[in-house]
Design an enzyme around this catalytic site. Structure first.
Site, PDB file in Angstrom:
ATOM      1  CG  HIS A 464     -31.705  21.756  -9.032  1.00 45.44           C
ATOM      2  ND1 HIS A 464     -32.252  22.895  -8.744  1.00 45.44           N
ATOM      3  CD2 HIS A 464     -32.809  20.812  -8.998  1.00 45.44           C
ATOM      4  CE1 HIS A 464     -33.765  22.474  -8.128  1.00 45.44           C
ATOM      5  NE2 HIS A 464     -33.724  21.858  -8.579  1.00 45.44           N
ATOM      6  CD  GLU A 706      -4.522  21.154   0.340  1.00 44.48           C
ATOM      7  OE1 GLU A 706      -5.991  21.141  -0.523  1.00 44.48           O
ATOM      8  OE2 GLU A 706      -4.325  20.184   0.718  1.00 44.48           O
ATOM      9  CG  ASP A 730      -7.675  23.886   1.072  1.00 45.05           C
ATOM     10  OD1 ASP A 730      -9.097  24.806   1.124  1.00 45.05           O
ATOM     11  OD2 ASP A 730      -7.984  22.885   0.727  1.00 45.05           O
TER      12      ASP A 730
HETATM   13  C1  PEP Z   1      -7.709  22.134  -3.774  1.00 45.17           C
HETATM   14  O1  PEP Z   1      -8.022  22.919  -1.834  1.00 45.17           O
HETATM   15  O2  PEP Z   1      -7.454  22.907  -4.288  1.00 45.17           O
HETATM   16  C2  PEP Z   1      -8.514  21.087  -3.096  1.00 45.17           C
HETATM   17  C3  PEP Z   1      -8.023  20.354  -4.780  1.00 45.17           C
HETATM   18  O3  PEP Z   1      -8.736  19.952  -2.389  1.00 45.17           O
HETATM   19  P1  PEP Z   1     -10.159  20.164  -2.038  1.00 45.17           P
HETATM   20  O4  PEP Z   1     -11.077  20.824  -3.005  1.00 45.17           O
HETATM   21  O5  PEP Z   1     -10.790  18.918  -1.793  1.00 45.17           O
HETATM   22  O6  PEP Z   1      -9.865  20.796  -0.683  1.00 45.17           O
HETATM   23 MG    MG Z   2      -8.075  21.627  -0.120  1.00 48.63          MG
END
Ligand code: PEP
Ligand code: MG
Length: 849
Positions: A464, A706, A730
């Protein structure tokens, strides 16, 4: 007749078990209960004096069998035996059998006049009846992979049939990453799983035990499972093993190979040291040595064990919350690979065996002056040292190196317990940092302006610290054997991170050459950044806006340096994490205004609070949800908590007075959510107006797409908003019904799934038909291979973690729209994620991406 003693931490428990047994065998059975302590303030514990009295009450030379509830009662029982006259001691037998079943089985045998061996054997096999009853539920078919494998020897406690035997498939064996995967997956099941390797059995829910089992490629591992989900847990293990425990063996572990090789071989000379080229660049500067270690604990009088244990539990849960936040931030900023290390640390902290060890130490503190009393911090430190020593003893260099994670986790909890901050990694002047291996927390807190270069004794190109050094643009050489002894504080050294070489005392000529190389490297870097500044316009003139995803004001400068044209996603939930109360209106206003001011007029999209799912915030009581990803996430939570939401909206309106900004709502699934958010925004505006506070309404109001519902309602949402930004992370998990954080469904949860691509196409069309612009801000945007696809699908804006920006812009500049449209058309015609991915990779290597 054999006497039986029941030792438990609770008086009621010991007495209750005795009552059950007596009801079965009659009250003339010689059974004595020894539970709890005499201390009314701290009644839970195993008191050796009580155990001794119980033994004496049932003693005969035939023998006394002692059964105990928790491991720490063993110490009390052992101490009790020492109080007895030597001639009696040899007739006392401690037995590991289960307390309730063991007591009943032993009592029945004892009442029948059996001898101590028979009574003990009966107690030990006491779980067999339960196991037989559960056997039909637990039995699983052996996988094809294990057909023909020799039958595993199973511990008596596990029912026949609930075991599988596997050959460790992956090259590095059960090292930290696969072990973490295994433990994470198993923790989702209600099953008690054990692993046996070469006669040693460990708890498969304990990361430390799994790693220190030291399983290597080709080793035979037997997994035993018991409990309601035993079948499912074993099936998940087979699936994980079939996926090589999640390891990609084609990735060369450069560092490991070299570390192995340098074990006494060519580690360099006095003039020059060799290591692993970990991050390109040349650096010259004074050495600053940093050696992470557990700080000593200051002596203090211990409270009752239960009080000390409660303190430790609180410290562990605070440390866990802290780690979860670091993991989320790391994931957002640097991607999942770097965040994995924090997954491992979280599992270490949750390790049931580690906690049991500390608990044993604390609760054995009533054993007298040699052992206790002991404070939570002293017990924790001692156990962490023991675990660290177990890692150091492993003969695998890679596994040994994981000791830094143990120390890191240990320090984090100690900090909470003692309130004493570990000495920060503070460099007084720009220096070259020399350390054994950077702990993830040290690495995350590095100030790049002070760190000219990094030299570590351990770690490889994929450790890392190496990954972080590359992300920060700091030259680094890892795996330099003996660096801490050979390089002294203040000594001016030179390093070349591309060649993996270190010069401990460069002479004049060498110094001149290093300076020239450094100048060249800095110039090259500046050129790459200038490239990043150029706009992303296809060869035939289509311009896309390329923006950065950020989690806080500190990231804006770096994003601009990488060529971000604005911020396409400010994840404001990070302002709410790692603290004990929500930031107030003024604090939020200042944070939003700071981001906007640094952007100096460039676009800024602020996403309203997106908590829930995998981003819980302990002080915002979201309640316990069985399915948090399907629960009150994002805008749902905010609309249910209007006061909290209104504070954020007021802060955004106020920050907008100086620097107008755009507002974006996360997790929208129905049109009413937008309408209700707008209503609240109007209320916030009215309030500010009547209070005479300056504000400016948002330049634009948009929603994240999403959820599948938002995709299907895109034509209805579009007229209500000014833009869409597709959250592909999402969107993928909800379309595919596959948890984005679950390795077991990683293939399903791929944004290359044709259904996800169709959803993106549909959203772009709906947005454009309604005359609004459409962006994408999920991880997909940072994947260089998808650039032609996303351009071809017609997206207007892409927002991503900023290190990806220069390359993505470059790829766009190499495209024409007909090429991109054709690539998107073809990708949409494919029927699997694998085919889409392979096709896009192939196009990339054609030079189109
Ligand atoms: C997503 O869901 O693609 C997004 C950009 O939101 P997060 O990753 O913060 O849930
Ligand atoms: Mg998201």
């Amino acid at each position: 007749m054999i006497g039986i003693v029941l030792v438990a931490h609770s008086e009621k428990l010991a007495q209750g078990v005795r009552d059950i047994v007596v009801q079965m065998v009659g009250d003339d059975a010689p059974i004595a209960a020894a539970g709890g302590t005499d201390n009314p303030d701290s009644p839970i514990g195993a008191d050796p004096l009580r155990v001794m009295s119980a033994i004496e009450a049932v003693y005969s030379d035939d023998g006394v069998l002692v059964l105990m509830d928790l491991g720490s009662a063993i110490m009390s029982a052992e101490a009790a035996i020492e109080f007895l006259p030597p001639e009696e001691q040899e007739h006392i037998f401690l037995c590991e059998a289960p307390l309730v079943e063991g007591a009943i089985a032993a009592a029945v045998q004892a009442m029948g006049g059996s001898d101590i061996e028979r009574v003990m054997a009966e107690a030990r096999s006491a779980l067999a009846a339960k196991a037989t009853q559960l056997e039909p539920i637990l039995r699983i078919k052996p996988s094809p992979a294990q057909a023909g494998a020799p039958p595993a020897e199973q511990p008596a406690a596990f029912p026949e049939g609930s075991a599988i035997t596997l050959i460790t498939p992956n090259r590095l064996g059960l090292h930290a990453r696969p072990a973490a995967k295994l433990v994470t997956i198993l923790n989702r099941f209600q099953a008690d799983v054990r692993i046996t390797r070469e006669g040693v059995t460990v708890n498969a829910h304990s990361l430390n035990q799994v790693v220190t089992l030291g399983a290597r490629q080709g080793d035979e591992l037997t997994f035993h499972a018991a409990g309601r989900d035993a079948q499912a847990a074993l099936a998940a293990i087979i699936a994980l093993a079939e996926e090589n425990f999640g390891d990609d063996d084609s990735e060369a572990p450069v560092g490991i190979a070299i570390n192995d090789a340098v074990g006494g071989v060519d580690a360099g000379s006095d003039d020059e040291l060799y290591g692993v080229p970990a991050a390109e660049g040349v650096a010259i500067g004074p050495v600053f040595r940093h050696q992470p270690a557990l700080p000593p604990v200051v002596a203090r009088a211990a409270e009752a064990p239960a009080v000390e244990w409660a303190r430790l539990e609180a410290a562990i849960s605070e440390a866990l919350a802290e780690l979860e936040q670091i993991r989320t931030v790391t994931k957002e900023q640097a991607g999942g690979v770097q965040a994995v290390i924090f997954d491992a640390q979280i599992l270490m902290l949750q390790d049931p065996e580690l906690q049991a060890q500390v608990q044993r130490l604390l609760f054995s503190s009533d054993l007298g002056p040699e052992i206790g009393p002991i404070t939570a911090e002293a017990a924790w430190r001692q156990v962490i040292e023991e675990v660290a020593a177990a890692y150091r003893r492993l003969d695998d260099a890679y596994l040994q190196a994981r000791v830094v994670d143990v120390i890191d986790v240990g320090q984090r909890v100690l900090r909470r317990l003692t309130g004493i901050e570990a000495a920060p990694l503070a460099l007084e002047c720009p220096s070259i940092l020399v350390t054994r291996e950077l702990t993830p927390s040290d690495a995350a807190a590095l100030d790049p302006s002070q760190v000219l270069g990094i030299i570590t004794e351990q770690g490889g190109a994929t450790s890392h610290s190496a990954i972080l050094a590359r992300a920060l643009g700091i030259p680094a050489v890892t795996g330099v054997v003996g660096a801490l002894e050979r390089l002294l504080d203040g000594q001016v050294v030179g390093l070349d991170g591309e060649q993996g070489r270190v010069w401990p005392a460069p002479g004049e000529d060498q110094m001149a050459a290093l300076r020239a190389q450094r100048r060249r490297w800095l110039e090259q870097r500046a050129t790459a950044r200038r490239e990043g500044e150029k706009p992303a316009i296809t060869q035939d003139g289509r311009a896309l806006e390329i923006a950065a995803n950020i989690s806080g004001p500190d990231e804006v400068t770096g994003a601009l340096a990488n060529g971000a044209e604005g911020v396409g996603l400010f994840r404001t939930e990070f302002l709410f994490m790692g603290r004990s109360a929500a930031p107030g209106e003024d604090e939020q206003t200042a944070a939003y205004a700071r981001v906007a001011a640094t952007l100096a007029g460039r676009p800024l999209i602020v996403r309203t609070l997106d908590i829930g799912g995998d981003k819980p915030i302990p002080y915002l009581d979201a309640g316990v949800e069985a399915n948090p990803f399907l629960g009150r996430r994002g805008v749902r939570y905010c609309l249910d908590h209007p006061a909290l939401f209104k504070t954020q909206l007021r802060a955004l309106l106020r920050a907008g007075a100086e620097h107008p900004l755009k507002i974006m709502l996360p997790m929208v699934s129905v049109v009413e959510e937008v309408a209700r958010a707008k209503e609240l925004l109007a209320v916030a505006q009215d309030e500010l107006e009547s209070e005479g506070i300056a504000f400016t309404p948002p330049l634009e109001m948009g929603v994240m797409i999403e959820t599948p519902a938002a995709v299907l309602a895109a034509d209805q949402l579009a007229p209500e908003v000014d833009f869409f930004s597709i959250g592909s992370n999402d969107l993928t998990q909800y379309i595919m019904a596959a948890d984005r954080a679950n390795a077991g469904v990683a293939k399903l949860a791929s944004s290359f799934q044709p259904t996800v691509l169709r959803a993106i196409e549909q959203v772009v069309q709906a947005g454009h038909e309604a005359g609004i612009w459409v962006g994408l801000c999920g991880e997909l945007a940072a994947n260089i291979a998808t650039v032609p696809l996303l351009v071809g699908l017609g997206l207007d804006e892409l927002s991503m973690s900023s290190p990806a920006i220069p390359e993505v812009k470059h790829a766009i500049r190499n495209l024409t729209m007909p090429q991109a449209t054709e690539i998107a058309r073809h990708a949409l015609s494919l029927s699997s994620a694998a085919a889409v991915e392979a096709y896009l990779m192939d196009r990339g290597s054609d030079g189109l991406g």
